[in-house]
Design a protein around this motif. Structure first.
Motif, PDB file in Angstrom:
ATOM      1  N   ALA A 210      36.177  38.069  42.003  1.00 31.02           N
ATOM      2  CA  ALA A 210      36.583  36.848  41.301  1.00 31.02           C
ATOM      3  C   ALA A 210      37.824  37.066  40.443  1.00 31.02           C
ATOM      4  CB  ALA A 210      35.425  36.337  40.446  1.00 31.02           C
ATOM      5  N   GLU A 211      37.899  38.203  39.756  1.00 37.86           N
ATOM      6  CA  GLU A 211      39.047  38.480  38.891  1.00 37.86           C
ATOM      7  C   GLU A 211      40.329  38.636  39.709  1.00 37.86           C
ATOM      8  OE1 GLU A 211      40.533  41.782  35.563  1.00 37.86           O
ATOM      9  OE2 GLU A 211      38.521  41.894  36.459  1.00 37.86           O
ATOM     10  N   GLU A 212      40.247  39.367  40.814  1.00 40.10           N
ATOM     11  CA  GLU A 212      41.415  39.568  41.672  1.00 40.10           C
ATOM     12  C   GLU A 212      41.878  38.257  42.292  1.00 40.10           C
ATOM     13  OE1 GLU A 212      40.445  44.140  43.165  1.00 40.10           O
ATOM     14  OE2 GLU A 212      39.588  42.407  44.217  1.00 40.10           O
ATOM     15  N   ALA A 213      40.919  37.424  42.685  1.00 42.99           N
ATOM     16  CA  ALA A 213      41.274  36.132  43.262  1.00 42.99           C
ATOM     17  C   ALA A 213      41.949  35.236  42.229  1.00 42.99           C
ATOM     18  CB  ALA A 213      40.020  35.450  43.809  1.00 42.99           C
ATOM     19  N   ALA A 214      41.511  35.316  40.976  1.00 43.66           N
ATOM     20  CA  ALA A 214      42.129  34.517  39.910  1.00 43.66           C
ATOM     21  C   ALA A 214      43.566  34.949  39.668  1.00 43.66           C
ATOM     22  CB  ALA A 214      41.313  34.643  38.624  1.00 43.66           C
ATOM     23  N   GLU A 215      43.818  36.258  39.687  1.00 41.19           N
ATOM     24  CA  GLU A 215      45.183  36.761  39.519  1.00 41.19           C
ATOM     25  C   GLU A 215      46.062  36.292  40.676  1.00 41.19           C
ATOM     26  OE1 GLU A 215      44.881  40.951  39.160  1.00 41.19           O
ATOM     27  OE2 GLU A 215      44.058  40.904  37.123  1.00 41.19           O
ATOM     28  N   HIS A 216      45.509  36.332  41.881  1.00 43.87           N
ATOM     29  CA  HIS A 216      46.254  35.881  43.058  1.00 43.87           C
ATOM     30  C   HIS A 216      46.586  34.398  42.949  1.00 43.87           C
ATOM     31  CE1 HIS A 216      47.561  35.669  47.212  1.00 43.87           C
ATOM     32  NE2 HIS A 216      46.707  34.676  47.429  1.00 43.87           N
ATOM     33  N   ALA A 217      45.614  33.601  42.484  1.00 43.51           N
ATOM     34  CA  ALA A 217      45.841  32.156  42.339  1.00 43.51           C
ATOM     35  C   ALA A 217      46.938  31.872  41.324  1.00 43.51           C
ATOM     36  CB  ALA A 217      44.535  31.470  41.936  1.00 43.51           C
ATOM     37  N   VAL A 241      34.387  36.513  45.709  1.00 47.94           N
ATOM     38  CA  VAL A 241      33.046  36.968  46.022  1.00 47.94           C
ATOM     39  C   VAL A 241      32.100  36.540  44.919  1.00 47.94           C
ATOM     40  CG1 VAL A 241      31.597  39.004  46.416  1.00 47.94           C
ATOM     41  CG2 VAL A 241      33.946  38.953  47.291  1.00 47.94           C
ATOM     42  N   THR A 242      31.006  35.881  45.261  1.00 42.77           N
ATOM     43  CA  THR A 242      30.008  35.463  44.275  1.00 42.77           C
ATOM     44  C   THR A 242      29.164  36.651  43.855  1.00 42.77           C
ATOM     45  OG1 THR A 242      28.362  34.917  45.928  1.00 42.77           O
ATOM     46  CG2 THR A 242      29.929  33.192  45.360  1.00 42.77           C
ATOM     47  N   GLU A 243      28.447  36.476  42.753  1.00 40.45           N
ATOM     48  CA  GLU A 243      27.588  37.562  42.275  1.00 40.45           C
ATOM     49  C   GLU A 243      26.514  37.880  43.326  1.00 40.45           C
ATOM     50  OE1 GLU A 243      26.029  36.755  38.471  1.00 40.45           O
ATOM     51  OE2 GLU A 243      27.980  36.582  37.480  1.00 40.45           O
ATOM     52  N   ALA A 244      25.998  36.832  43.990  1.00 40.13           N
ATOM     53  CA  ALA A 244      24.963  37.050  44.993  1.00 40.13           C
ATOM     54  C   ALA A 244      25.503  37.876  46.148  1.00 40.13           C
ATOM     55  CB  ALA A 244      24.450  35.709  45.501  1.00 40.13           C
ATOM     56  N   GLU A 245      26.755  37.566  46.587  1.00 34.89           N
ATOM     57  CA  GLU A 245      27.352  38.312  47.689  1.00 34.89           C
ATOM     58  C   GLU A 245      27.636  39.750  47.283  1.00 34.89           C
ATOM     59  OE1 GLU A 245      29.822  34.990  50.241  1.00 34.89           O
ATOM     60  OE2 GLU A 245      30.632  35.672  48.332  1.00 34.89           O
ATOM     61  N   ALA A 246      28.074  39.911  46.032  1.00 35.88           N
ATOM     62  CA  ALA A 246      28.400  41.258  45.549  1.00 35.88           C
ATOM     63  C   ALA A 246      27.155  42.111  45.480  1.00 35.88           C
ATOM     64  CB  ALA A 246      29.071  41.180  44.190  1.00 35.88           C
ATOM     65  N   ALA A 247      26.013  41.466  45.170  1.00 32.22           N
ATOM     66  CA  ALA A 247      24.756  42.211  45.095  1.00 32.22           C
ATOM     67  C   ALA A 247      24.283  42.609  46.471  1.00 32.22           C
ATOM     68  CB  ALA A 247      23.697  41.359  44.394  1.00 32.22           C
TER      69      ALA A 247
END
Length: 247
Positions: A210-217, A241-247
């Protein structure tokens, strides 16, 4: 490709007022890699006149310091031999080209364009990429996080070294498709290359968090402002990636 990052210092801003070149530096770059320092050219020049006060405050090269230095006529052959056939990279190229043309014209040696493959103006590139923003060399160094702490006065050699880093940062990725092709072992035979690519193992792709995607956006938002609309890369935006997917 052989490129020369070039800069001059002059006695004043206007060549029409009889101002002259008093320092010239040319840094060689081959295939986007800087050559060793001994392959660079740096000369102080006796301009045969005093510098204007404003110019002196910028470069700090006094008439006394330059008095025993060679005149442009003394270094012209060395300079032309060094830049011959190369592409020149200059920040605010019309300024330096104007002074070079004037110096060469005084000696009946034509124009700088007669000797080089072309001229790239990094100021124009910067204005195209960052319209409405400051695009001085200092501003571009700050934008690309290039250390300029050693630059107290303007000097042709240090300006060339900084400009080389700025140019590489500005053009990073332009040759990526060619580089990828060569690194991938492209032979030029489309049938053979297609068969080889089909036989190799698939690449592992890691999705951004999520953090990397925010920087890209945020980066794409800046591109949107430049193109005044949606940039092409919007159609390739990765999903975080959601928390559920990351888990």
């Amino acid at each position: 490709m052989r490129q020369i990052i070039l800069d001059t210092e002059t006695t004043g801003l206007r060549v029409e007022d009889g101002n002259r070149i008093l320092e010239i530096a040319a840094v060689e770059m081959i295939d986007r890699k800087l050559s060793a320092p001994e392959r660079h050219l740096h000369r102080y020049i006796n301009p045969e006149r005093d510098s204007e006060e404003g110019a002196l405050n910028v470069h700090g090269l006094t008439t006394e310091f330059l008095a025993d230095k060679p005149k442009f006529a003394d270094i012209v052959d060395e300079f032309l031999q060094f830049v011959a056939g190369a592409e020149l990279i200059i920040h605010n190229a019309p300024f330096d080209v104007g002074f070079l043309d004037e110096e060469l014209g005084r000696l009946g040696r034509g124009r700088i364009g007669d000797y080089v493959a072309g001229v790239v103006d990094t100021l124009k590139m910067a204005k195209d990429n960052f319209p409405g923003k400051r695009n001085s060399l200092d501003a571009l160094c700050d934008r690309y996080e290039i250390d300029r702490s050693g630059r107290t006065l303007h000097g042709a050699l240090i300006d060339c070294e900084l400009l080389s880093e700025v140019y590489l940062a500005m053009t990073r990725g332009q040759d990526s498709l060619l580089i990828d092709f060569l690194a991938d072992g492209g032979s030029g035979d489309p049938v053979a290359d297609a068969a080889r690519r089909a036989a190799r193992k698939p690449r592992i792709v890691t999705r951004p968090n999520a953090e990397e995607a925010a920087e890209h956006a945020a980066y794409l938002d800046e591109l949107d402002k430049i193109v005044k609309g949606d940039c092409l890369w919007r159609s390739y935006e990765p999903k975080p990636v959601t928390e559920a997917e990351a888990a």
